[in-house]
Design an enzyme around this catalytic site. Structure first.
Site, PDB file in Angstrom:
ATOM      1  N   GLY A  10     -71.330 -77.290 -13.175  1.00  0.00           N
ATOM      2  CA  GLY A  10     -71.528 -76.069 -12.372  1.00  0.00           C
ATOM      3  C   GLY A  10     -71.935 -74.921 -13.276  1.00  0.00           C
ATOM      4  O   GLY A  10     -71.317 -74.689 -14.309  1.00  0.00           O
ATOM      5  N   GLY A 103     -65.741 -82.034 -17.876  1.00  0.00           N
ATOM      6  CA  GLY A 103     -66.506 -83.281 -17.898  1.00  0.00           C
ATOM      7  C   GLY A 103     -67.625 -83.214 -18.929  1.00  0.00           C
ATOM      8  O   GLY A 103     -67.886 -84.178 -19.657  1.00  0.00           O
ATOM      9  N   ASP A 126     -63.813 -72.146 -12.830  1.00  0.00           N
ATOM     10  CA  ASP A 126     -62.462 -72.608 -12.469  1.00  0.00           C
ATOM     11  C   ASP A 126     -61.395 -72.308 -13.526  1.00  0.00           C
ATOM     12  O   ASP A 126     -60.200 -72.416 -13.247  1.00  0.00           O
ATOM     13  CB  ASP A 126     -62.468 -74.118 -12.226  1.00  0.00           C
ATOM     14  CG  ASP A 126     -63.224 -74.498 -10.963  1.00  0.00           C
ATOM     15  OD1 ASP A 126     -63.504 -73.600 -10.158  1.00  0.00           O
ATOM     16  OD2 ASP A 126     -63.522 -75.686 -10.796  1.00  0.00           O
ATOM     17  N   ARG A 153     -60.625 -56.679   3.502  1.00  0.00           N
ATOM     18  CA  ARG A 153     -59.442 -55.900   3.859  1.00  0.00           C
ATOM     19  C   ARG A 153     -59.798 -54.710   4.744  1.00  0.00           C
ATOM     20  O   ARG A 153     -59.050 -54.341   5.640  1.00  0.00           O
ATOM     21  CB  ARG A 153     -58.657 -55.434   2.637  1.00  0.00           C
ATOM     22  CG  ARG A 153     -57.330 -54.770   3.083  1.00  0.00           C
ATOM     23  CD  ARG A 153     -56.382 -54.344   1.994  1.00  0.00           C
ATOM     24  NE  ARG A 153     -56.157 -55.416   1.051  1.00  0.00           N
ATOM     25  CZ  ARG A 153     -56.873 -55.607  -0.038  1.00  0.00           C
ATOM     26  NH1 ARG A 153     -57.832 -54.759  -0.370  1.00  0.00           N
ATOM     27  NH2 ARG A 153     -56.620 -56.610  -0.818  1.00  0.00           N
ATOM     28  N   GLY A 169     -62.643 -74.019  -6.174  1.00  0.00           N
ATOM     29  CA  GLY A 169     -61.552 -74.637  -6.927  1.00  0.00           C
ATOM     30  C   GLY A 169     -61.142 -75.936  -6.267  1.00  0.00           C
ATOM     31  O   GLY A 169     -60.215 -75.965  -5.470  1.00  0.00           O
ATOM     32  N   GLU A 186     -51.933 -61.563   0.703  1.00  0.00           N
ATOM     33  CA  GLU A 186     -50.521 -61.754   1.069  1.00  0.00           C
ATOM     34  C   GLU A 186     -50.062 -63.182   0.793  1.00  0.00           C
ATOM     35  O   GLU A 186     -48.897 -63.438   0.491  1.00  0.00           O
ATOM     36  CB  GLU A 186     -50.321 -61.442   2.565  1.00  0.00           C
ATOM     37  CG  GLU A 186     -50.158 -59.978   2.903  1.00  0.00           C
ATOM     38  CD  GLU A 186     -51.412 -59.144   2.695  1.00  0.00           C
ATOM     39  OE1 GLU A 186     -52.523 -59.691   2.821  1.00  0.00           O
ATOM     40  OE2 GLU A 186     -51.280 -57.947   2.384  1.00  0.00           O
ATOM     41  N   LEU A 213     -49.623 -55.769  10.112  1.00  0.00           N
ATOM     42  CA  LEU A 213     -50.412 -56.466  11.123  1.00  0.00           C
ATOM     43  C   LEU A 213     -51.536 -57.299  10.531  1.00  0.00           C
ATOM     44  O   LEU A 213     -51.951 -58.292  11.101  1.00  0.00           O
ATOM     45  CB  LEU A 213     -50.969 -55.459  12.135  1.00  0.00           C
ATOM     46  CG  LEU A 213     -49.883 -54.708  12.898  1.00  0.00           C
ATOM     47  CD1 LEU A 213     -50.492 -53.786  13.932  1.00  0.00           C
ATOM     48  CD2 LEU A 213     -48.890 -55.667  13.564  1.00  0.00           C
ATOM     49  N   ARG A 262     -70.375 -68.285  -7.754  1.00  0.00           N
ATOM     50  CA  ARG A 262     -70.919 -68.794  -9.014  1.00  0.00           C
ATOM     51  C   ARG A 262     -72.077 -67.952  -9.526  1.00  0.00           C
ATOM     52  O   ARG A 262     -72.458 -68.055 -10.687  1.00  0.00           O
ATOM     53  CB  ARG A 262     -71.382 -70.245  -8.840  1.00  0.00           C
ATOM     54  CG  ARG A 262     -70.249 -71.237  -8.856  1.00  0.00           C
ATOM     55  CD  ARG A 262     -70.482 -72.381  -9.813  1.00  0.00           C
ATOM     56  NE  ARG A 262     -71.659 -73.132  -9.512  1.00  0.00           N
ATOM     57  CZ  ARG A 262     -71.664 -74.370  -8.996  1.00  0.00           C
ATOM     58  NH1 ARG A 262     -70.515 -74.970  -8.729  1.00  0.00           N
ATOM     59  NH2 ARG A 262     -72.775 -74.998  -8.768  1.00  0.00           N
TER      60      ARG A 262
HETATM   61  O1  F6P Z   1     -68.154 -75.288 -11.274  1.00  0.00           O
HETATM   62  C1  F6P Z   1     -66.912 -75.465 -10.699  1.00  0.00           C
HETATM   63  C2  F6P Z   1     -67.088 -75.481  -9.209  1.00  0.00           C
HETATM   64  O2  F6P Z   1     -67.674 -74.288  -8.791  1.00  0.00           O
HETATM   65  C3  F6P Z   1     -65.825 -75.754  -8.443  1.00  0.00           C
HETATM   66  O3  F6P Z   1     -65.032 -74.621  -8.245  1.00  0.00           O
HETATM   67  C4  F6P Z   1     -66.377 -76.319  -7.176  1.00  0.00           C
HETATM   68  O4  F6P Z   1     -65.431 -77.117  -6.552  1.00  0.00           O
HETATM   69  C5  F6P Z   1     -67.532 -77.116  -7.644  1.00  0.00           C
HETATM   70  O5  F6P Z   1     -67.968 -76.524  -8.834  1.00  0.00           O
HETATM   71  C6  F6P Z   1     -68.677 -77.185  -6.670  1.00  0.00           C
HETATM   72  O6  F6P Z   1     -69.666 -77.992  -7.218  1.00  0.00           O
HETATM   73  P1  F6P Z   1     -71.092 -78.189  -6.609  1.00  0.00           P
HETATM   74  O7  F6P Z   1     -71.854 -76.918  -6.767  1.00  0.00           O
HETATM   75  O8  F6P Z   1     -71.691 -79.298  -7.397  1.00  0.00           O
HETATM   76  O9  F6P Z   1     -70.903 -78.529  -5.170  1.00  0.00           O
END
Ligand code: F6P
Length: 329
Positions: A10, A103, A126, A153, A169, A186, A213, A262
Site C-alpha cells: 500500500g 510483507g 497502519d 462532528r 486497518g 466516543e 446526544l 492513503r
Molecule cells: O496499506 C495498508 C492498508 O491501507 C490497510 O490499512 C488496508 O487494509 C489495505 O492497505 C488496503 O489495501 P488495498 O489498497 O490493496 O485494498
C-alpha cells in the site's frame, strides 16, 4: 555501485520524500541510483528507470509514489523470485532499497539472504511494522482521519446523531485508536479488542441517557464483533451501523473513509521521516551494512535486522484504549 530502489505494498504519503532523499544522498555518495517500478512486480519483470537528482525534483509534497506500487503475486512464486534475482544480475544492481510494509520488508529479507544486499524502509499507514515507532505515512493518514472526524462532528452535533466512521486497518487498529483519540471519538472498535455489538449499543445509550446526544464510533475495517463469525458480509462499519439501526433503533449514519486515508500531501512529520530514513538507507548500503531495516526509536534512526521484520506483536497500548472511553464519559 548501482542501487535499485522500489516502493511496494500500500502506498503511504512520504514515500516520495524517502525516494528523493535516497537518490540525492546516494548520488552524493557516488552511487548510481535506479528506480524499479511497481514494487517487486517491476523487479520480476525488469521494469527499471534511471533516477538522478533532477528526476526526483518537485515530489516531496506529493502523496503516492512516483515509482508506483503493487502487491506482487508473482514475487510470491519460486519462478517470480528467480526472475527477480535474474533482473538484479542482468541490470548490475549491487544493492536494493525497499520501501514498504511488513510483507515488503520480509521480501527484502529474502533478497538479502539470496545474495542481494538490501535495506528496508518501513512505510505503511497502519503503523504495524516491527522495528520502528512510526512508519512513513501513518502521521498523514491520522491527520486525514482527524480532519474527517472534525467535519463529521459538526453535523453529528447539529442533528444529535450517532455516526459510525470506518477507517483503514485490516489487522491493525492503530489508525482507529489514535485517530479516534485525537478526533474525539466516543467509541473505538479495533481488531485487537473484540467487543460485542450489544455492548456498543449499550455504550451509545448510556451516553444518550447522560445527555450526550451525538456520538462518533470509529471502526477499524478489520474489527470483528465478539461472538460474530470471522467472515462477515459487508464491511465492519456496515455491520456496526446495521446492528444499531435494526436492533437498537439508534438511527446511525455511516461514513467509510476508505482509500482517501492513503492519499494526500504528506505531513511535515512524514516528510522528515522519509528524508531521514531514505538518507540513512543509502549511507548504510554504501558502508556495506545491508540486511537491516531503518526505523525511528526515541527520535533516533536505528537499524533493525531484516530477519526480525514482520508485524508488531503489541501495537495497541491498552492505556490509550481505556483513555478513549474515560474521556468519552
Ligand atoms: O496499506 C495498508 C492498508 O491501507 C490497510 O490499512 C488496508 O487494509 C489495505 O492497505 C488496503 O489495501 P488495498 O489498497 O490493496 O485494498
Amino acid at each position: 555501485m548501482r542501487v535499485g530502489i522500489l516502493t511496494s505494498g500500500g502506498d503511504a504519503p512520504g514515500m516520495n520524500a524517502a525516494i528523493r532523499a535516497a537518490v540525492r544522498c546516494g548520488t552524493g555518495l557516488d552511487l548510481e541510483m535506479v528506480g524499479i517500478r511497481r514494487g517487486f512486480a517491476g523487479l520480476v519483470d525488469g521494469d527499471l528507470i534511471p533516477l538522478d537528482n533532477r528526476t526526483v525534483g518537485g515530489i516531496i509534497e506529493h502523496g503516492g509514489t512516483i515509482l508506483r506500487s503493487a502487491r506482487s503475486e508473482a514475487f510470491l512464486t519460486q519462478a517470480g523470485r528467480q526472475s527477480a534475482l535474474d533482473t538484479v544480475e542482468s541490470s548490475g544492481l549491487s544493492g536494493l532499497v525497499i520501501i514498504g510494509g511488513d510483507g515488503s520488508l520480509k521480501g527484502a529479507h529474502w533478497l538479502d539472504t539470496h545474495g542481494v544486499p538490501s535495506i528496508g524502509i518501513p512505510a505503511s499507514i497502519d503503523n504495524d511494522i516491527y522495528g520502528t515507532g512510526m512508519a512513513i505515512g501513518t502521521d498523514t493518514a491520522l491527520n486525514t482521519v482527524v480532519e474527517s472526524l472534525n467535519r463529521i462532528r459538526d453535523t453529528a452535533i447539529s442533528h444529535g446523531r450517532v455516526f459510525v466512521v470506518e477507517v483503514m486497518g485490516r489487522t491493525s487498529g492503530y489508525i482507529a485508536l489514535m485517530g479516534g483519540l485525537a478526533g474525539g471519538a466516543e467509541i473505538v472498535l479495533i481488531p485487537e479488542i473484540p467487543i460485542s455489538l450489544d455492548r456498543v449499543a449499550t455504550l451509545v445509550k448510556q451516553g444518550q441517557n447522560k445527555g450526550k446526544l451525538h456520538s462518533i464510533i470509529v471502526v477499524a475495517e478489520g474489527f470483528c464483533p465478539k461472538g460474530s463469525p470471522k467472515e462477515q458480509n459487508g464491511s465492519a462499519g456496515q455491520a456496526v451501523n446495521n446492528f444499531l439501526n435494526e436492533n437498537k433503533s439508534i438511527e446511525p449514519r455511516l461514513t467509510i473513509l476508505g482509500h482517501l486515508q492513503r492519499g494526500g500531501s504528506p505531513s511535515a512529520f512524514d516528510r522528515i521521516l522519509g528524508c531521514r530514513l531514505g538518507g540513512k538507507a543509502v549511507q548504510l548500503l554504501k558502508e556495506g551494512k545491508a540486511g537491516v531495516a531503518v526505523g525511528l526509536s526515541r527520535e533516533k534512526i536505528i537499524a533493525v535486522p531484516l530477519e526480525k521484520m514482520g508485524q508488531k506483536s503489541e501495537n495497541i497500548d491498552l492505556q490509550i484504549y481505556d483513555l478513549v472511553y474515560k474521556i468519552a464519559s
